[in-house]
Design an enzyme around this catalytic site. Sequence first.
Site, PDB file in Angstrom:
ATOM      1  N   TRP A 122       0.756  -1.100  -0.219  1.00 12.75           N
ATOM      2  CA  TRP A 122      -0.159  -0.266  -0.118  1.00 12.75           C
ATOM      3  C   TRP A 122       0.956   1.335  -0.205  1.00 12.75           C
ATOM      4  O   TRP A 122       1.707   1.928   0.830  1.00 12.75           O
ATOM      5  CB  TRP A 122      -1.080   0.138   1.192  1.00 12.75           C
ATOM      6  CG  TRP A 122      -1.909   0.735   1.274  1.00 12.75           C
ATOM      7  CD1 TRP A 122      -1.505   2.128   1.484  1.00 12.75           C
ATOM      8  CD2 TRP A 122      -2.679   0.734   0.582  1.00 12.75           C
ATOM      9  NE1 TRP A 122      -3.597   2.757   1.711  1.00 12.75           N
ATOM     10  CE2 TRP A 122      -4.193   1.881   1.151  1.00 12.75           C
ATOM     11  CE3 TRP A 122      -3.599  -0.151   0.135  1.00 12.75           C
ATOM     12  CZ2 TRP A 122      -5.153   2.503   0.158  1.00 12.75           C
ATOM     13  CZ3 TRP A 122      -5.659   0.290   0.159  1.00 12.75           C
ATOM     14  CH2 TRP A 122      -5.913   0.706  -0.166  1.00 12.75           C
ATOM     15  N   HIS A 159      -0.494  -5.166   7.321  1.00 14.31           N
ATOM     16  CA  HIS A 159      -1.509  -5.807   5.790  1.00 14.31           C
ATOM     17  C   HIS A 159      -0.918  -6.382   4.365  1.00 14.31           C
ATOM     18  O   HIS A 159      -1.393  -6.680   3.350  1.00 14.31           O
ATOM     19  CB  HIS A 159      -2.012  -4.644   5.763  1.00 14.31           C
ATOM     20  CG  HIS A 159      -3.556  -4.312   6.739  1.00 14.31           C
ATOM     21  ND1 HIS A 159      -4.398  -3.764   6.820  1.00 14.31           N
ATOM     22  CD2 HIS A 159      -2.585  -4.252   7.827  1.00 14.31           C
ATOM     23  CE1 HIS A 159      -4.992  -3.833   8.085  1.00 14.31           C
ATOM     24  NE2 HIS A 159      -4.048  -3.233   8.340  1.00 14.31           N
ATOM     25  N   HIS A 186      -4.165 -11.614   4.263  1.00 14.78           N
ATOM     26  CA  HIS A 186      -4.018 -10.549   5.003  1.00 14.78           C
ATOM     27  C   HIS A 186      -5.553 -10.549   5.221  1.00 14.78           C
ATOM     28  O   HIS A 186      -6.313 -10.635   5.128  1.00 14.78           O
ATOM     29  CB  HIS A 186      -3.287  -9.775   5.497  1.00 14.78           C
ATOM     30  CG  HIS A 186      -3.861  -8.278   5.009  1.00 14.78           C
ATOM     31  ND1 HIS A 186      -3.645  -7.702   4.110  1.00 14.78           N
ATOM     32  CD2 HIS A 186      -4.750  -7.853   5.445  1.00 14.78           C
ATOM     33  CE1 HIS A 186      -4.485  -7.363   3.820  1.00 14.78           C
ATOM     34  NE2 HIS A 186      -5.116  -6.804   4.304  1.00 14.78           N
ATOM     35  N   ASP A 199      -7.917  -8.530   7.991  1.00 13.22           N
ATOM     36  CA  ASP A 199      -8.317  -6.674   8.680  1.00 13.22           C
ATOM     37  C   ASP A 199      -9.169  -7.578  10.040  1.00 13.22           C
ATOM     38  O   ASP A 199     -10.261  -8.032  10.503  1.00 13.22           O
ATOM     39  CB  ASP A 199      -9.127  -6.585   8.424  1.00 13.22           C
ATOM     40  CG  ASP A 199      -8.580  -5.456   6.979  1.00 13.22           C
ATOM     41  OD1 ASP A 199      -9.216  -4.686   6.359  1.00 13.22           O
ATOM     42  OD2 ASP A 199      -7.314  -6.127   6.739  1.00 13.22           O
ATOM     43  N   HIS A 214      -8.768  -2.251  13.472  1.00 13.14           N
ATOM     44  CA  HIS A 214      -8.469  -2.099  12.094  1.00 13.14           C
ATOM     45  C   HIS A 214      -8.488  -0.545  11.886  1.00 13.14           C
ATOM     46  O   HIS A 214      -8.873   0.862  11.117  1.00 13.14           O
ATOM     47  CB  HIS A 214      -7.907  -2.921  10.558  1.00 13.14           C
ATOM     48  CG  HIS A 214      -7.296  -1.557   9.648  1.00 13.14           C
ATOM     49  ND1 HIS A 214      -6.434  -1.028   9.756  1.00 13.14           N
ATOM     50  CD2 HIS A 214      -8.226  -2.079   8.184  1.00 13.14           C
ATOM     51  CE1 HIS A 214      -6.682  -0.871   8.284  1.00 13.14           C
ATOM     52  NE2 HIS A 214      -7.395  -1.130   7.258  1.00 13.14           N
ATOM     53  N   HIS A 266     -15.544  -0.948   5.124  1.00 10.51           N
ATOM     54  CA  HIS A 266     -15.461  -1.892   6.743  1.00 10.51           C
ATOM     55  C   HIS A 266     -16.564  -1.604   7.250  1.00 10.51           C
ATOM     56  O   HIS A 266     -16.444  -2.180   8.711  1.00 10.51           O
ATOM     57  CB  HIS A 266     -13.974  -0.860   6.933  1.00 10.51           C
ATOM     58  CG  HIS A 266     -12.045  -1.506   5.657  1.00 10.51           C
ATOM     59  ND1 HIS A 266     -12.283  -1.108   5.054  1.00 10.51           N
ATOM     60  CD2 HIS A 266     -11.944  -2.325   6.081  1.00 10.51           C
ATOM     61  CE1 HIS A 266     -11.339  -1.922   3.879  1.00 10.51           C
ATOM     62  NE2 HIS A 266     -11.438  -2.483   5.184  1.00 10.51           N
ATOM     63  N   GLU A 304      -8.221  -9.707   2.362  1.00  9.80           N
ATOM     64  CA  GLU A 304      -7.849  -9.399   1.575  1.00  9.80           C
ATOM     65  C   GLU A 304      -6.563  -9.389   0.990  1.00  9.80           C
ATOM     66  O   GLU A 304      -5.750  -9.923   1.438  1.00  9.80           O
ATOM     67  CB  GLU A 304      -7.377  -8.221   1.934  1.00  9.80           C
ATOM     68  CG  GLU A 304      -8.798  -6.864   1.864  1.00  9.80           C
ATOM     69  CD  GLU A 304      -8.920  -5.757   3.161  1.00  9.80           C
ATOM     70  OE1 GLU A 304      -7.680  -5.774   4.217  1.00  9.80           O
ATOM     71  OE2 GLU A 304      -9.628  -4.897   3.398  1.00  9.80           O
TER      72      GLU A 304
HETATM   73  N1  LIG Z   1      -5.272  -3.952   3.306  1.00  9.82           N
HETATM   74  C1  LIG Z   1      -5.969  -1.836   4.586  1.00  9.82           C
HETATM   75  C2  LIG Z   1      -5.488  -1.000   3.526  1.00  9.82           C
HETATM   76  C3  LIG Z   1      -5.525   0.270   3.923  1.00  9.82           C
HETATM   77  O1  LIG Z   1      -5.206  -0.211   5.245  1.00  9.82           O
HETATM   78  C4  LIG Z   1      -6.407   1.440   3.496  1.00  9.82           C
HETATM   79  C5  LIG Z   1      -7.444   1.241   2.766  1.00  9.82           C
HETATM   80  C6  LIG Z   1      -8.085   2.233   2.464  1.00  9.82           C
HETATM   81  C7  LIG Z   1      -7.852   3.341   2.616  1.00  9.82           C
HETATM   82  C8  LIG Z   1      -6.494   3.867   3.235  1.00  9.82           C
HETATM   83  C9  LIG Z   1      -5.729   2.242   3.918  1.00  9.82           C
HETATM   84  N2  LIG Z   1      -4.702   2.563   4.541  1.00  9.82           N
HETATM   85  C10 LIG Z   1      -4.274   3.939   5.268  1.00  9.82           C
HETATM   86  O2  LIG Z   1      -4.498   4.799   4.721  1.00  9.82           O
HETATM   87  C11 LIG Z   1      -6.902  -2.259   4.378  1.00  9.82           C
HETATM   88  O3  LIG Z   1      -7.211  -2.755   5.224  1.00  9.82           O
HETATM   89  O4  LIG Z   1      -7.836  -2.108   3.809  1.00  9.82           O
HETATM   90 ZN   LIG Z   2      -9.177  -3.632   5.241  1.00  9.81          ZN
HETATM   91 ZN   LIG Z   3      -6.044  -5.153   5.276  1.00  8.01          ZN
END
Ligand SMILES: N[C@@H](CC(=O)c1ccccc1NC=O)C(=O)O
Ligand SMILES: [Zn+2]
Ligand SMILES: [Zn+2]
EC number: 3.5.1.9
Length: 210
Positions: free
Chosen positions: A19, A49, A53, A55, A59, A159, A171
């Site tokens: 990311w 992440h 992975h 969540d 988170h 989420h 994810e």
């Molecule tokens: N794998 C992570 C990605 C994430 O952290 C994220 C997802 C959408 C918008 C922002 C994110 N992270 C940092 O700003 C998630 O759980 O979605």
């Molecule tokens: Zn997520």
């Molecule tokens: Zn994630």
Amino acid sequence: MARKIWDISQLLGPELPVWPGDTAFEHKRTWQMEEGSPVNVSALTLSTHTGAHADAPLHYDASAPDIATVDLEPYLGECLVVDARGSNGEVQVGDLPHLRSIDRVLFRTYEKFPHDKWDEGFTAIAPETIEWLAVQGVKLVGTDAPSIDPQNSKTMDAHKAVLKADMRILEGLVLDDVPEGRYELIALPLPILGGDASPVRAILRELPDA
Ligand SMILES: N[C@@H](CC(=O)c1ccccc1NC=O)C(=O)O
Ligand SMILES: [Zn+2]
Ligand SMILES: [Zn+2]
């Protein structure tokens, strides 16, 4: 007869796309046999992440359970893999097949999983789709995308819909070689104290003959 296994995890190496701004994957040696140590031992630096992975509710809700606390049941059991490659932008309710008594749904959104470059335009999952899955009794939603929300999301609506239904999330799965259908899912998170997520070794296994 052994039941076929599909490994739906990403390979964890230096090339692994992460990311934007997140911690790059790093694996380096602490002790080496070629330097006289009786053993090789290495150390990992990685985002919670990373790759395939799970969540934790923590988170997306600062007062919710961490990954060491969540029940393991959602991460182990029968699932349905849905081919959502036709969805553009977000998996909509209309993209869903008729769901009949299924606890876990995994969405394939990629024709070919982008192993060697970050894909900012990945297909998210619409919050209404999460709500619909929850109504159907789905306990875990998985995707080959790096998130169920769009990369630029600030509201994290998908989420938040998962939080409301107390569903679980996987994810970063790799579903290129998996035909649509029902499988046994095994994707157990590590018990990381205070963890907002955990890498998993995710596999699908043929269901036992009825
Ligand atoms: N794998 C992570 C990605 C994430 O952290 C994220 C997802 C959408 C918008 C922002 C994110 N992270 C940092 O700003 C998630 O759980 O979605
Ligand atoms: Zn997520
Ligand atoms: Zn994630």
